[in-house]
Motif scaffolding. Structure first.
Motif: not given
Length: 165
Positions: A152-163, A136-139, A98-101
């Motif tokens: 929903f539970t926070a089970t992982h830390d997500g990471m992104k690399l902007e290109l 979801t953004d950490k802020t 799920i994205e762009s909510v």
């Protein structure tokens, strides 16, 4: 805080959930731009810029994508993108992403977001997904509390690399 802020807005008609149409694009872009993060990274110029039109067309062609709008009467009051992702891990488990909510400011606190998520999770079940995930953004502490209230539970830390383009 005034006492009226917690009172859901009066509405005529029930919520409708459906696949977004090209004519919904301006309303979707407006929703995406109408928050603290979106107003910095989205371009709310209307009609929607060609980059949004091209993205919409690509999403619309892909059978594993479902760009959703929720409307009340003729007004689009929310949106989300639902991606169905096949995977090899977890014994070939399909995931719903799920994205762009976004929910219109006039609908926040009225249960519209909750109803949209119930609908989206139901779509994931119908497609045979064994997991529903989102980032979801950490802020966004309010969004995090909302997602946790849905289970929903926070089970992982997500990471992104902007290109760079």
């Amino acid at each position: 805080m005034s006492t009226t802020e917690n009172i859901p807005p009066p509405h005529l008609g029930a919520l409708q959930f459906r696949r977004a149409l090209r004519e919904d694009l301006d309303a979707i872009v407006t929703l995406l731009a109408d928050d603290v993060l979106g107003n910095r990274r989205e371009d709310a110029t209307l009609p929607a810029r060609p980059c949004y039109v091209q993205a919409f067309e690509a999403i619309d062609r892909d059978p594993n994508q479902f760009l959703t709008v929720v409307s009340r009467g003729d007004e689009v009051v929310g949106c989300l993108q639902l991606s169905f992702i096949p995977g090899l891990s977890r014994q070939g488990l399909w995931r719903g992403q799920i994205e762009s909510v976004r929910i219109a400011a006039s609908e926040r606190g009225a249960g519209t977001g909750h109803a949209l998520f119930e609908w989206a999770i139901g779509q994931c079940r119908e497609r045979g997904c064994g997991l529903v995930q989102l980032t979801t953004d950490k802020t966004r502490s309010d969004a995090q509390r909302f997602y946790q209230s849905l289970g929903f539970t926070a089970t992982h830390d997500g990471m992104k690399l902007e290109l760079a383009p």
